[in-house]
Design a protein around this motif. Structure first.
Motif, short mmCIF file in Angstrom:
data_model
loop_
_atom_site.label_atom_id
_atom_site.label_comp_id
_atom_site.label_asym_id
_atom_site.label_seq_id
_atom_site.Cartn_x
_atom_site.Cartn_y
_atom_site.Cartn_z
N VAL A 79 0.80 -1.22 0.00
CA VAL A 79 0.00 0.00 0.00
C VAL A 79 0.84 1.28 0.00
O VAL A 79 0.29 2.36 0.00
CB VAL A 79 -1.00 0.04 1.18
CG1 VAL A 79 -1.92 -1.15 1.14
CG2 VAL A 79 -0.29 0.13 2.50
N LEU A 80 2.16 1.14 -0.01
CA LEU A 80 3.00 2.34 -0.03
C LEU A 80 3.77 2.40 -1.34
O LEU A 80 4.22 1.37 -1.85
CB LEU A 80 3.98 2.34 1.15
CG LEU A 80 3.37 2.34 2.54
CD1 LEU A 80 4.47 2.37 3.59
CD2 LEU A 80 2.44 3.52 2.75
N SER A 81 3.96 3.60 -1.86
CA SER A 81 4.71 3.75 -3.11
C SER A 81 6.19 3.48 -2.84
O SER A 81 6.66 3.54 -1.70
CB SER A 81 4.51 5.14 -3.68
OG SER A 81 5.17 6.07 -2.86
N VAL A 82 6.90 3.16 -3.92
CA VAL A 82 8.33 2.89 -3.81
C VAL A 82 9.06 4.06 -3.16
O VAL A 82 9.90 3.89 -2.28
CB VAL A 82 8.91 2.61 -5.22
CG1 VAL A 82 10.43 2.57 -5.19
CG2 VAL A 82 8.36 1.30 -5.75
N GLY A 83 8.66 5.29 -3.57
CA GLY A 83 9.30 6.47 -3.02
C GLY A 83 9.11 6.58 -1.52
O GLY A 83 10.05 6.87 -0.77
N THR A 84 7.88 6.34 -1.07
CA THR A 84 7.59 6.41 0.37
C THR A 84 8.45 5.41 1.13
O THR A 84 9.03 5.75 2.17
CB THR A 84 6.11 6.12 0.63
OG1 THR A 84 5.33 6.88 -0.27
CG2 THR A 84 5.73 6.45 2.05
N LEU A 92 9.44 6.43 -8.29
CA LEU A 92 9.17 6.83 -6.90
C LEU A 92 7.68 6.83 -6.62
O LEU A 92 7.23 6.56 -5.51
CB LEU A 92 9.75 8.22 -6.62
CG LEU A 92 11.26 8.32 -6.48
CD1 LEU A 92 11.65 9.74 -6.15
CD2 LEU A 92 11.77 7.37 -5.42
N ARG A 93 6.88 7.14 -7.66
CA ARG A 93 5.43 7.20 -7.46
C ARG A 93 4.75 5.86 -7.65
O ARG A 93 3.58 5.72 -7.37
CB ARG A 93 4.82 8.22 -8.44
CG ARG A 93 5.17 9.66 -8.15
CD ARG A 93 4.33 10.58 -9.01
NE ARG A 93 4.46 10.29 -10.43
CZ ARG A 93 5.42 10.81 -11.20
NH1 ARG A 93 6.30 11.65 -10.69
NH2 ARG A 93 5.47 10.52 -12.48
N ALA A 94 5.49 4.87 -8.17
CA ALA A 94 4.87 3.59 -8.51
C ALA A 94 4.64 2.74 -7.26
O ALA A 94 5.34 2.87 -6.26
CB ALA A 94 5.76 2.84 -9.49
N TYR A 95 3.65 1.87 -7.37
CA TYR A 95 3.37 0.91 -6.29
C TYR A 95 3.94 -0.45 -6.69
O TYR A 95 4.05 -0.75 -7.89
CB TYR A 95 1.86 0.82 -6.05
CG TYR A 95 1.33 2.03 -5.35
CD1 TYR A 95 1.20 2.04 -3.97
CD2 TYR A 95 1.00 3.17 -6.06
CE1 TYR A 95 0.75 3.17 -3.31
CE2 TYR A 95 0.55 4.30 -5.42
CZ TYR A 95 0.42 4.30 -4.04
OH TYR A 95 -0.01 5.40 -3.38
N PRO A 96 4.28 -1.27 -5.68
CA PRO A 96 4.95 -2.55 -6.00
C PRO A 96 4.20 -3.38 -7.05
O PRO A 96 4.83 -3.97 -7.92
CB PRO A 96 4.97 -3.26 -4.65
CG PRO A 96 5.03 -2.17 -3.65
CD PRO A 96 4.23 -1.04 -4.24
N HIS A 97 2.87 -3.39 -7.01
CA HIS A 97 2.15 -4.29 -7.93
C HIS A 97 2.25 -3.81 -9.37
O HIS A 97 1.91 -4.53 -10.30
CB HIS A 97 0.70 -4.42 -7.52
CG HIS A 97 -0.13 -3.20 -7.79
ND1 HIS A 97 -0.23 -2.17 -6.89
CD2 HIS A 97 -0.85 -2.84 -8.86
CE1 HIS A 97 -0.98 -1.23 -7.41
NE2 HIS A 97 -1.38 -1.60 -8.60
N GLN A 98 2.71 -2.57 -9.59
CA GLN A 98 2.83 -2.06 -10.95
C GLN A 98 4.16 -2.46 -11.60
O GLN A 98 4.37 -2.17 -12.77
CB GLN A 98 2.71 -0.54 -10.94
CG GLN A 98 1.34 -0.05 -10.50
CD GLN A 98 1.31 1.43 -10.25
OE1 GLN A 98 2.28 2.02 -9.80
NE2 GLN A 98 0.19 2.05 -10.55
N LEU A 99 5.05 -3.08 -10.82
CA LEU A 99 6.37 -3.40 -11.33
C LEU A 99 6.47 -4.89 -11.65
O LEU A 99 5.76 -5.72 -11.10
CB LEU A 99 7.43 -3.04 -10.27
CG LEU A 99 7.36 -1.62 -9.71
CD1 LEU A 99 8.42 -1.46 -8.65
CD2 LEU A 99 7.53 -0.61 -10.81
N SER A 100 7.41 -5.22 -12.56
CA SER A 100 7.66 -6.62 -12.86
C SER A 100 8.53 -7.22 -11.75
O SER A 100 9.11 -6.49 -10.94
CB SER A 100 8.38 -6.73 -14.19
OG SER A 100 9.68 -6.17 -14.07
#
Lengths: 336, 374
Positions: A107-112, A149-157
């Motif tokens: 629930v937290l963005s990569v940047g956070t 930084l704004r992306a969430y883990p589920h958006q990444l490969s």
């Protein structure tokens, strides 16, 4: 040279309904600064428990560190007070986890997550923090760090996630990085990329790495020395090349014989008969004796002392394998 | 999304949106939930703007017009001419069987005025004005929903009463959620004796039937308190009762979350316990907490209504939906003046709207509903 990390006679016990489960039984090893030590062994042999014990992450209860010493740069981690321990974690010792998706907070963005890590260890200004986060992300080879930084883990490969996890582990430039099965959850091509990344990081930062894996192929490419674990014991320890050319412990030999790439085409890999013993009911003596092809009567009695073959090569066996000269093995073992 | 640039594997992110945005989109498609949302927005707006919307101040009484029925609004005068909507002034008389009746004085028309002049007020404590959205000139009186037993406009009192009744739910839920999340998070994260101790406390609170506890706690305080004090008292009492249930559920969620690798990773990164609970554990319970919060607001509205109905809550002349409804406690009143039931209708609408909205939120955001949707 004084070792950066020295684990001395470590015991980890889990108190369960079935009785005490001895996950780690007197593991000892040392990691020199700048070196990569591989801990290798089958599932359940105590690799992860050893790694977690170093940062005192063993879930307690039911687990507890029943004995031994863990010296990080001469300081006993097991005696560290909570505040000191918090400083060691992350800032002095970074840890990379096996499963990149679950190691990131969904629930937290990569940047956070990255900046939070930086704030936890000393207050830095927002801009400096962002700069550091961006640098770390590009350092691990991630494209377009500002968007990331704004992306969430589920958006990444899967591969990108693992790079983020590695970025978080190295963000504070820790002196020791513990990587627990860093490539296991990834597919083969991504595995190769991550291994390359580790090589780059090692070369660039003179990084000291404790690498944990069951994958001997990964070990060959990254580790300078390897310690083989079996049922919570170190059974053999040697420089990588020596271990592959001249394994002295029957278990190590069995492990190497089980690598498909080391066999001639058409020849099946050799499995070690039997299974890893239940840590709640370890066999007496050498825990490998029920599966060992070279078992002697003495093996059933007490655990063998470490035999030193040459200063860097030790094995705990009453009846070690004879030395065979097969230099090709090192090259062939790469993709196991 | 652009963040998942070149090497993003297919299938990692179906819509490329955050879970929150996806939930919001699902919520927008739920008509009942959206209707409830807008009803609640309207009710809260009416409560905030009560000074300007209400024709009269909540304590503006007319002793001669007690229990006046809703004022008739006319369009056609005696001669059959059409006009802008208007009302007549009324005066009480005794009808057959000595029943009070109100007779319209048809000689003078009093047109409905938009932005009519009336009592001065300060809107939101800032803007001073004497304009009311709707009104009529004295001596005529505009009772849109009838008058109470002191001749005060029920509609105006309902708008003012909404401030108490609707805000008490939000404030109460806020307090109990701060406590509930923190206690549940602590118990679930640490486990062991901390968990045992905190959960036994929760169970002790949950064991007591809440309404009797509410009555008993209210009785423990002196009866003669100002309305503000009573308001705070009710909020605190209800929050005190309300946190336990939430704490138990959050504790369960935290229990399963603390074994997750990202919590261990946060510990490995040297985060403090409180830091991990606040920034890693609780945000992961947020979807549940928002749903539970919405669904527990009606309890507070009903609790306040029940206390005020029994005369233990907000005291006259101040209005709340509960104490307005207390006029409807005598069956004779309801038979003669059925409009005294209007506060009940408002309570019903607000409670139902919260329930439907809460259901909609759960369908849209609760990850455990994911399996049901697929």
């Amino acid at each position: 040279m004084t070792p950066l990390l020295e684990v001395d006679n470590l015991h980890v016990v889990f108190d369960t309904d079935r009785g005490a489960v001895r996950a780690v039984n007197g593991v000892s090893f040392a990691v020199q600064p700048g070196e990569t030590l591989g801990l290798v062994g089958e599932s359940g042999c105590g690799k992860t428990m050893t790694a977690q014990a170093i940062l005192r992450l063993i879930p307690s209860p039911p687990g507890r560190i029943a004995g031994g010493r863990i010296l990080f740069d001469g300081e006993d981690v097991l005696l560290a007070r909570p505040e000191r321990l918090r400083r060691l974690r992350g800032a002095a010792i970074g840890m990379i986890f096996q499963e990149p998706l679950s190691a990131l907070n969904p629930v937290l963005s990569v940047g956070t997550q990255l900046t939070e890590l930086l704030t936890a260890h000393g207050s830095v200004s927002r801009t400096a923090m962002r700069q550091q986060a961006l640098e770390t992300l590009s350092e691990v080879g991630l494209p377009d760090p500002p968007a990331l930084l704004r992306a969430y883990p589920h958006q990444l490969s899967g591969g990108m996630r693992q790079r983020v996890v590695i970025a978080m582990a190295i963000a504070l430039r820790p002196r020791l990085v513990i990587a627990d099965e860093p490539t296991t959850a990834l597919d083969v091509t991504v595995q190769a990329q991550i291994i390359t990344l580790f090589k780059q990081l090692k070369a660039r930062h003179h990084m000291t790495l404790l690498l944990i894996s069951h994958d001997v192929g990964v070990m060959v490419q990254l580790a300078d020395r390897i310690a083989v674990l079996y049922a919570g014991h170190v059974v053999e320890e040697a420089p990588t090349a020596t271990l592959f050319t001249a394994p002295r412990h029957p278990y190590t030999r069995g492990l190497l014989a089980a690598i498909p790439a080391r066999r001639a085409p058409g020849e099946l890999p050799e499995a070690i008969p039997g299974a890893v013993p239940d840590a709640a009911q370890l066999p007496s003596g050498c825990p490998f004796h029920p599966r060992c092809p070279r078992v002697l009567e003495v093996c059933r009695g007490t655990f063998p002392e470490m035999t030193v073959f040459d200063p860097a090569h030790r094995a705990a066996c009453y009846n070690p394998e004879p030395i065979v000269n097969d230099v090709n093995d090192v090259k062939d073992g790469k993709d196991g | 999304m652009d963040a998942a640039s070149p090497s993003a594997a297919p299938g990692t992110s179906p819509s490329g949106q955050t879970p929150f945005r996806r939930g919001l989109r699902r919520l927008r498609r739920n008509r009942v939930a959206m209707a409830s949302w807008w009803i609640l927005v309207a009710l809260y707006a009416a409560a905030v703007l009560a000074d300007a919307l209400a024709p009269y101040h909540f304590d503006d009484d007319r002793r001669d017009l007690t229990a006046h029925p809703p004022t008739q609004i006319h369009l056609v005068d005696r001669e059959g001419r059409w006009h802008w909507p208007f009302v007549y002034a009324t005066r009480p008389t005794l009808g057959p069987y000595h029943r009070r009746q109100f007779i319209e004085d048809r000689s003078i028309r009093y047109p409905l005025r938009l932005l009519a002049r009336g009592q001065r007020y300060r809107l939101l404590g800032l803007v001073s004005s004497d304009r009311h959205m709707i009104g009529v000139e004295a001596p005529a009186r505009l009772y849109l929903l009838g008058a109470d037993s002191r001749g005060r406009d029920l509609f105006s009192r309902l708008l003012y009463g909404a401030r108490v009744s609707l805000s008490i739910g939000l404030v109460g839920v806020f307090i109990s959620f701060v406590i509930g999340l923190f206690v549940g998070g602590l118990a679930g994260y640490f486990g062991g004796w901390v968990d045992d101790l905190l959960m036994r406390v929760c169970e002790m609170i949950m064991m007591i039937p809440s309404f009797y506890l509410l009555l008993a706690l209210r009785a423990a305080f002196p009866p003669e308190l100002s309305s503000v004090q009573v308001y705070l008292l009710i909020v605190i009492i209800m929050a005190f009762i309300g946190w336990a249930g939430l704490a138990r559920v959050v504790r369960g969620l935290a229990f399963s979350l603390r074994e997750r690798e990202f919590i261990v990773a946060a510990r490995a990164a040297g985060r403090s316990h409180v830091g991990i609970i606040v920034s890693h554990l609780l945000p992961n319970t947020a979807s549940y907490a928002i749903v539970a919060a919405t669904l527990s607001v009606p309890g507070y509205i009903l609790g306040e209504a029940a206390l005020s109905l029994l005369g233990l809550g907000i005291q006259d002349p101040h209005a709340s939906w509960g104490n307005l409804l207390s006029e409807a406690m005598a069956i004779a009143q309801v038979r003669l003046h059925p409009w005294v039931l209007w506060p009940g209708a408002f309570i019903f609408i607000a409670v139902m709207a919260y329930n439907f909205l809460g259901d909609g939120l759960r369908d849209a955001f609760d990850p455990r509903m994911e399996a049901v949707r697929r």
